[in-house]
Design an enzyme around this catalytic site. Structure first.
Site, PDB file in Angstrom:
ATOM      1  N   GLY A  37      -9.372   5.096  -5.846  1.00  0.00           N
ATOM      2  CA  GLY A  37      -7.912   4.348  -6.059  1.00  0.00           C
ATOM      3  C   GLY A  37      -7.271   4.881  -5.198  1.00  0.00           C
ATOM      4  O   GLY A  37      -7.183   5.373  -4.075  1.00  0.00           O
ATOM      5  N   ASP A  79       0.765  -1.230  -0.044  1.00  0.00           N
ATOM      6  CA  ASP A  79       0.139   0.019   0.027  1.00  0.00           C
ATOM      7  C   ASP A  79       0.767   1.125   0.019  1.00  0.00           C
ATOM      8  O   ASP A  79       1.990   1.337   0.965  1.00  0.00           O
ATOM      9  CB  ASP A  79      -0.902   0.011   1.349  1.00  0.00           C
ATOM     10  CG  ASP A  79      -1.989   1.161   1.197  1.00  0.00           C
ATOM     11  OD1 ASP A  79      -1.637   2.207   0.917  1.00  0.00           O
ATOM     12  OD2 ASP A  79      -2.703   1.212   2.195  1.00  0.00           O
ATOM     13  N   ILE A  80       0.863   2.018  -0.912  1.00  0.00           N
ATOM     14  CA  ILE A  80       1.603   3.253  -1.091  1.00  0.00           C
ATOM     15  C   ILE A  80       1.568   4.131   0.166  1.00  0.00           C
ATOM     16  O   ILE A  80       2.413   5.005   0.442  1.00  0.00           O
ATOM     17  CB  ILE A  80       1.270   4.055  -2.334  1.00  0.00           C
ATOM     18  CG1 ILE A  80       2.460   4.904  -2.804  1.00  0.00           C
ATOM     19  CG2 ILE A  80       0.056   4.765  -2.625  1.00  0.00           C
ATOM     20  CD1 ILE A  80       2.827   5.292  -4.300  1.00  0.00           C
ATOM     21  N   ASP A 108      -5.545   7.741  -5.450  1.00  0.00           N
ATOM     22  CA  ASP A 108      -5.981   9.162  -5.157  1.00  0.00           C
ATOM     23  C   ASP A 108      -6.744   9.436  -3.852  1.00  0.00           C
ATOM     24  O   ASP A 108      -6.464  10.107  -2.978  1.00  0.00           O
ATOM     25  CB  ASP A 108      -6.484   9.933  -6.311  1.00  0.00           C
ATOM     26  CG  ASP A 108      -6.680  11.622  -6.364  1.00  0.00           C
ATOM     27  OD1 ASP A 108      -5.991  12.028  -5.236  1.00  0.00           O
ATOM     28  OD2 ASP A 108      -7.645  11.940  -6.782  1.00  0.00           O
ATOM     29  N   GLY A 125      -4.948   1.637 -13.140  1.00  0.00           N
ATOM     30  CA  GLY A 125      -6.174   1.143 -12.458  1.00  0.00           C
ATOM     31  C   GLY A 125      -7.610   1.720 -13.204  1.00  0.00           C
ATOM     32  O   GLY A 125      -7.726   1.085 -14.471  1.00  0.00           O
ATOM     33  N   VAL A 126      -8.093   2.626 -12.511  1.00  0.00           N
ATOM     34  CA  VAL A 126      -9.498   2.722 -13.064  1.00  0.00           C
ATOM     35  C   VAL A 126      -9.407   3.572 -14.637  1.00  0.00           C
ATOM     36  O   VAL A 126     -10.117   3.567 -15.405  1.00  0.00           O
ATOM     37  CB  VAL A 126     -10.265   3.754 -12.149  1.00  0.00           C
ATOM     38  CG1 VAL A 126      -9.571   4.999 -11.970  1.00  0.00           C
ATOM     39  CG2 VAL A 126     -11.627   4.033 -12.685  1.00  0.00           C
ATOM     40  N   TYR A 127      -8.194   4.172 -14.893  1.00  0.00           N
ATOM     41  CA  TYR A 127      -7.871   4.539 -16.099  1.00  0.00           C
ATOM     42  C   TYR A 127      -7.923   3.689 -17.218  1.00  0.00           C
ATOM     43  O   TYR A 127      -7.356   4.194 -18.463  1.00  0.00           O
ATOM     44  CB  TYR A 127      -6.931   5.847 -15.981  1.00  0.00           C
ATOM     45  CG  TYR A 127      -7.226   6.844 -15.425  1.00  0.00           C
ATOM     46  CD1 TYR A 127      -8.303   7.171 -14.741  1.00  0.00           C
ATOM     47  CD2 TYR A 127      -6.399   8.238 -15.574  1.00  0.00           C
ATOM     48  CE1 TYR A 127      -8.740   8.346 -14.163  1.00  0.00           C
ATOM     49  CE2 TYR A 127      -6.817   9.498 -14.740  1.00  0.00           C
ATOM     50  CZ  TYR A 127      -7.998   9.418 -14.075  1.00  0.00           C
ATOM     51  OH  TYR A 127      -8.143  10.482 -13.665  1.00  0.00           O
TER      52      TYR A 127
END
Length: 171
Positions: free
Chosen positions: A34, A12-13, A36, A126-128
């Site tokens: 995500g 996890d960043i 962000d 990810g979502v992009y």
């Protein structure tokens, strides 16, 4: 100046300890899903306040795709968050240069901050919708080619599939 040492971490960043953590932001800079959303939640309101100040000052229309800007890191184990807006993947248009720009611009901002360690997510993967293998290739190749004062570029990959894709391109 030189090329940073590239390290891969599965995790996890928001748990990373680094001079700067890169956020795969949306252009509004006001949080989202995500990576962000996780960075904004874990970092706390200081990050959102700094993003709002940037929007009020000179980013009224938001941060353009491929660009990067820094804020304080709030409660994260870092000094700064570098926000970059990755491109949305489409088969109709090659946006690879914009994705590479996210990494180059993040390193440029990191240099300006004096950051020696930078933790990156897999921007746009990810979502992009960017295909993971191609996202890993662009990320690794771009950071390898960078001329930067950053000593360590750490890719923090959320799952085993992303880690494997980045490991395959790191060689």
């Amino acid at each position: 100046m030189g090329t940073p040492h590239i390290v891969l971490v599965r995790g996890d960043i928001t748990d990373q300890q680094a001079d700067a953590i890169v956020n795969a932001a949306n252009s509004s800079l006001l949080g989202g899903g995500g990576v962000d959303g996780a960075i904004h939640r874990r970092g706390g309101p200081e990050i959102l306040e700094a993003c709002r100040a940037l929007r009020a000052a000179h980013l009224g229309k938001g941060l353009p795709t491929g660009q990067a800007v820094a804020t304080p890191a709030g409660r994260l184990h870092a000094d700064h968050v570098i926000h970059t807006v990755g491109p949305v993947f489409t088969r109709e248009e090659d946006r690879s240069a914009l994705l590479a720009s996210c990494y180059r611009e993040s390193l440029r901002v990191a240099d300006g901050l004096g950051a020696r360690t930078v933790a990156f997510p897999a921007v746009s993967a990810g979502v992009y919708g960017w295909p993971l293998d191609d996202a890993a290739r662009i990320a690794i190749d771009t950071v390898r080619a960078a001329d930067t004062s950053v000593a360590e570029a750490r890719f923090v990959l959320f799952d085993e599939e992303a880690y494997a894709a980045f490991a395959a391109h790191l060689g």
